[in-house]
Design a protein around this motif. Structure first.
Motif, PDB file in Angstrom:
ATOM      1  N   ASN A   1       0.826  -1.208   0.000  1.00 15.99           N
ATOM      2  CA  ASN A   1       0.000   0.000   0.000  1.00 15.99           C
ATOM      3  C   ASN A   1       0.860   1.257   0.000  1.00 15.99           C
ATOM      4  O   ASN A   1       0.475   2.285  -0.568  1.00 15.99           O
ATOM      5  CB  ASN A   1      -0.936   0.000   1.214  1.00 15.99           C
ATOM      6  CG  ASN A   1      -2.226  -0.757   0.948  1.00 15.99           C
ATOM      7  OD1 ASN A   1      -2.898  -0.533  -0.049  1.00 15.99           O
ATOM      8  ND2 ASN A   1      -2.566  -1.666   1.838  1.00 15.99           N
ATOM      9  N   ALA A   2       2.029   1.195   0.645  1.00 13.82           N
ATOM     10  CA  ALA A   2       2.898   2.367   0.716  1.00 13.82           C
ATOM     11  C   ALA A   2       3.402   2.788  -0.663  1.00 13.82           C
ATOM     12  O   ALA A   2       3.605   3.979  -0.925  1.00 13.82           O
ATOM     13  CB  ALA A   2       4.077   2.094   1.644  1.00 13.82           C
ATOM     14  N   THR A   3       3.620   1.826  -1.559  1.00 12.47           N
ATOM     15  CA  THR A   3       4.092   2.171  -2.903  1.00 12.47           C
ATOM     16  C   THR A   3       2.932   2.412  -3.866  1.00 12.47           C
ATOM     17  O   THR A   3       3.059   3.207  -4.801  1.00 12.47           O
ATOM     18  CB  THR A   3       4.991   1.053  -3.461  1.00 12.47           C
ATOM     19  OG1 THR A   3       4.290  -0.197  -3.454  1.00 12.47           O
ATOM     20  CG2 THR A   3       6.244   0.917  -2.619  1.00 12.47           C
ATOM     21  N   LEU A   4       1.812   1.733  -3.662  1.00 13.03           N
ATOM     22  CA  LEU A   4       0.675   1.881  -4.569  1.00 13.03           C
ATOM     23  C   LEU A   4      -0.140   3.131  -4.279  1.00 13.03           C
ATOM     24  O   LEU A   4      -0.809   3.665  -5.169  1.00 13.03           O
ATOM     25  CB  LEU A   4      -0.233   0.644  -4.476  1.00 13.03           C
ATOM     26  CG  LEU A   4       0.422  -0.677  -4.892  1.00 13.03           C
ATOM     27  CD1 LEU A   4      -0.540  -1.832  -4.657  1.00 13.03           C
ATOM     28  CD2 LEU A   4       0.862  -0.636  -6.350  1.00 13.03           C
ATOM     29  N   PHE A   5      -0.084   3.602  -3.019  1.00 14.56           N
ATOM     30  CA  PHE A   5      -0.753   4.843  -2.626  1.00 14.56           C
ATOM     31  C   PHE A   5       0.323   5.743  -2.024  1.00 14.56           C
ATOM     32  O   PHE A   5       0.554   5.719  -0.815  1.00 14.56           O
ATOM     33  CB  PHE A   5      -1.858   4.566  -1.604  1.00 14.56           C
ATOM     34  CG  PHE A   5      -2.957   3.678  -2.114  1.00 14.56           C
ATOM     35  CD1 PHE A   5      -4.063   4.204  -2.767  1.00 14.56           C
ATOM     36  CD2 PHE A   5      -2.879   2.298  -1.959  1.00 14.56           C
ATOM     37  CE1 PHE A   5      -5.067   3.383  -3.240  1.00 14.56           C
ATOM     38  CE2 PHE A   5      -3.885   1.469  -2.425  1.00 14.56           C
ATOM     39  CZ  PHE A   5      -4.987   2.014  -3.079  1.00 14.56           C
ATOM     40  N   PRO A   6       1.023   6.513  -2.861  1.00 16.54           N
ATOM     41  CA  PRO A   6       2.201   7.253  -2.400  1.00 16.54           C
ATOM     42  C   PRO A   6       1.840   8.494  -1.579  1.00 16.54           C
ATOM     43  O   PRO A   6       2.076   9.635  -1.975  1.00 16.54           O
ATOM     44  CB  PRO A   6       2.919   7.623  -3.710  1.00 16.54           C
ATOM     45  CG  PRO A   6       1.823   7.682  -4.725  1.00 16.54           C
ATOM     46  CD  PRO A   6       0.821   6.644  -4.315  1.00 16.54           C
TER      47      PRO A   6
END
Length: 262
Positions: A231-236
């Protein structure tokens, strides 16, 4: 729609390699139909389908009237597809269905919170790029492009054409870029995507449903973590970072206890 049961991660990777150029959507319940958030909402709470068009129009109009208060550049609201993408991004029910060009991103969305069999739907975009509905072969992808002024109202808001368009807004936000995202815009909101595709006769399979066995979840989530799909990379943004902590609770590396092994 072709349905394939996938029992382990390596099998999923192998199947994905055969679907080069396709678009993918993950859903955490394998039995869920391929419907937009607007379709699900209307089906659940608005039984009178004759009002669906006017209600959708009103929702978009209200969003446009008020959203400018929160936007540094309100011109994003002028284009129909960009406006819908912004609504979708912030949680409003719309007729858009989010897809991704990455089967692994789709697998993450399917499995992250799944406690039973999940599904990744694969859409044959190379064929759909040139396909048209059998009932109206004149409606090519370019002809119905919702990025063109007037086309969203003409081919989609009317809610009477069994067709779909797939693509991205001319300007993509950070989340769409991070997720290798693309969007499907259906011409009707009372039918699932696979039923709309029944109107397309492309001479080959246009959609596959990969059913991901719940038993493969742990293996898959660890593999996706190593691929830096979280989620940290997909929702920056801070929301994505906070949501990524769920997986951090699961992923524990075997190491000697100590302050550096956290």
């Amino acid at each position: 729609m072709e349905e394939i049961l996938v029992s382990n991660w390596n099998e999923f990777v192998g199947l994905s390699s055969e679907l080069d150029g396709w678009a993918f959507r993950g859903q955490e319940e394998a039995g869920w139909p391929l419907l937009s958030s607007l379709s699900r909402y209307l089906n659940s709470f608005i039984p009178d389908r004759t009002t669906w068009r006017s209600r959708e129009e009103r929702a978009i109009r209200i969003f446009r009237r008020k959203a400018h208060n929160y936007l540094p550049d309100p011109r994003v609201l002028d284009n129909d597809l960009r406006c819908l993408a912004l609504m979708q991004h912030h949680g409003a029910p719309t007729r858009l269905l989010d897809f991704t060009k990455s089967p692994f991103v789709a697998a993450f969305f399917a499995l992250e919170q799944a406690d039973s069999d999940a599904a990744v739907f694969a859409l044959n975009t190379p064929k759909l790029w040139h396909a048209t509905p059998a009932s109206n072969p004149g409606l090519s992808r370019d002809a119905i492009d919702p990025r063109i002024d007037g086309n969203f109202d003409r081919y989609f808001l009317q809610n009477n054409s069994d067709l779909l368009w797939i693509g991205e807004p001319e300007e993509m936000d950070r989340r769409l870029v991070a997720q290798s995202g693309t969007m499907v815009v259906p011409g009707v909101v009372d039918k699932s995507l696979d039923k709309i595709l029944n109107e397309y006769h492309a001479g080959t399979c246009l959609i596959k449903k990969l059913v991901l066995s719940q038993t493969m979840r742990e293996q898959a989530m660890k593999a996706l973590y190593r691929m830096n799909i979280t989620n940290a990379t997909l929702f920056p943004d801070l929301d994505g970072l906070a949501r990524s902590i769920r997986v951090e609770l699961e992923v524990v590396w075997q190491a000697e206890p100590g302050p550096g092994n956290l």
